[in-house]
Design a protein around this motif. Structure first.
Motif, PDB file in Angstrom:
ATOM      1  N   LEU A  47      46.775  46.485  -1.846  1.00  0.00           N
ATOM      2  CA  LEU A  47      47.920  45.084  -2.152  1.00  0.00           C
ATOM      3  C   LEU A  47      48.865  45.635  -0.535  1.00  0.00           C
ATOM      4  N   PHE A  48      47.939  46.586   0.306  1.00  0.00           N
ATOM      5  CA  PHE A  48      49.273  46.717   1.802  1.00  0.00           C
ATOM      6  C   PHE A  48      48.231  46.282   3.097  1.00  0.00           C
ATOM      7  N   HIS A  49      49.119  45.592   4.116  1.00  0.00           N
ATOM      8  CA  HIS A  49      48.613  45.919   5.001  1.00  0.00           C
ATOM      9  C   HIS A  49      48.816  46.962   5.219  1.00  0.00           C
ATOM     10  N   ARG A  50      47.999  47.876   6.556  1.00  0.00           N
ATOM     11  CA  ARG A  50      48.531  49.149   6.742  1.00  0.00           C
ATOM     12  C   ARG A  50      48.737  49.131   8.628  1.00  0.00           C
ATOM     13  N   SER A  51      49.387  50.059   8.569  1.00  0.00           N
ATOM     14  CA  SER A  51      49.565  49.832  10.250  1.00  0.00           C
ATOM     15  C   SER A  51      50.086  51.288  10.461  1.00  0.00           C
ATOM     16  N   ARG A  52      50.140  51.933  11.234  1.00  0.00           N
ATOM     17  CA  ARG A  52      51.022  53.332  11.930  1.00  0.00           C
ATOM     18  C   ARG A  52      52.320  53.021  11.132  1.00  0.00           C
TER      19      ARG A  52
END
Length: 307
Positions: A47-52
């Motif tokens: 559901l999400f594109h993840r990054s820091r």
């Protein structure tokens, strides 16, 4: 109806950050991440594109969030209708106010409302007008109290509470600061074109007040000399008090200004806007919500200046 998982996902989407979302939800980041992974495994897609530093929705996430908001709206309206069957003595109310005057107006109104509905949980929130309008349209707020012109209204419902005039404010020691007030009047009137070469501090372009101010200058055929832009009327007051510039303020702020420091004037065009209660056109307005609007009308409905 347990909708905690939905609320978790909506909070991550709002914060664009799982750490911040966990803090807002008062749960650990690990627990929140486990709930997200569980749902993504169930759906078979992230559901999400993840990054820091920034989480943003995937296409599937956008679909989920859009429908999740609608589910939460349906849940809230369902509970409101059921609570109204018991004379509206229980339930919750989510209200929106603009920054600055909003919290003061809420504080005064809440004291009266709480006497009538002591068991209603009230959650106030602050924001700029256009953000609050979106939250009304999305069903995230029951009622928002907004200042705007008719042209700024959306397709939702707007109930006028009072009409408010905007005033020109200049430092008291300005050459025009000692203009005499006509007999029987509280304020003198000035043509803004007399200040065409003076610096101004104005509300920023995200404000509905700015669109009215821009119209004032445009109708006068003036391009203002803008020293500073802000989102806070109190900043405008501070800069005028410091003899740095002129400004335009709603009467709510003008009425309490120190006349020894600043001079207030009607503008020759007498520009006004509306303080309104807004709620979703196709939504359900609960009994407590209607009551809060009525309390605001009782306290502020005659709030105007006539001279």
């Amino acid at each position: 109806m347990d909708t905690r998982q939905i609320e978790y996902i909506l909070q991550i989407a709002e914060e664009n950050n799982i750490t911040h979302a966990a803090a807002k939800l008062f749960i650990t980041q690990s627990a929140l991440n486990q709930q997200l992974i569980k749902l993504e495994n169930e759906l078979g897609t992230p559901l999400f594109h993840r990054s820091r530093t920034n989480w943003h929705l995937t296409e599937a996430g956008m679909i989920y969030v859009e429908n999740a908001k609608e589910m939460m709206r349906i849940k809230r309206e369902t509970y409101q209708k059921i609570h109204d069957l018991s004379d509206g003595k229980h339930g919750s109310l989510t209200l929106g106010f603009t920054a600055g005057r909003g919290i003061n107006m809420f504080t005064k109104a809440y004291a009266v409302f709480h006497q009538r509905f002591p068991n209603i949980s009230v959650r106030p929130t602050e924001g700029i007008v256009r953000t609050l309008q979106k939250r009304i349209s999305n069903g995230e707020l029951d009622v928002a109290f907004l200042t705007l012109m008719d042209k700024d209204q959306t397709e939702d419902v707007y109930e006028n509470i009072f009409e408010e005039e905007l005033f020109l404010i200049i430092p008291r020691h300005h050459p025009l600061g000692s203009l005499p007030v006509p007999p029987g009047c509280k304020y003198a009137t000035i043509d803004i074109r007399e200040l065409r070469y003076e610096p101004f501090v104005l509300m920023d372009k995200s404000s509905t007040m700015r669109s009215l101010i821009d119209r004032i200058f445009s109708e006068a055929g003036i391009i203002p000399q803008i020293l500073f832009e802000t989102g806070n009327n109190l900043t405008i007051i501070s800069m005028i008090r410091a003899n740095l510039c002129c400004g335009i303020l709603p009467y709510y702020y003008v009425k309490d200004l120190n006349p020894e420091e600043m001079a207030s004037f009607h503008l020759s065009t007498r520009p006004t806007w509306h303080f309104t209660a807004s709620y979703k056109k196709s939504g359900y307005l609960s009994r407590p919500a209607r009551s809060f609007i009525e309390v605001m009308k009782e306290q502020w409905g005659n709030y105007e200046i006539i001279d």
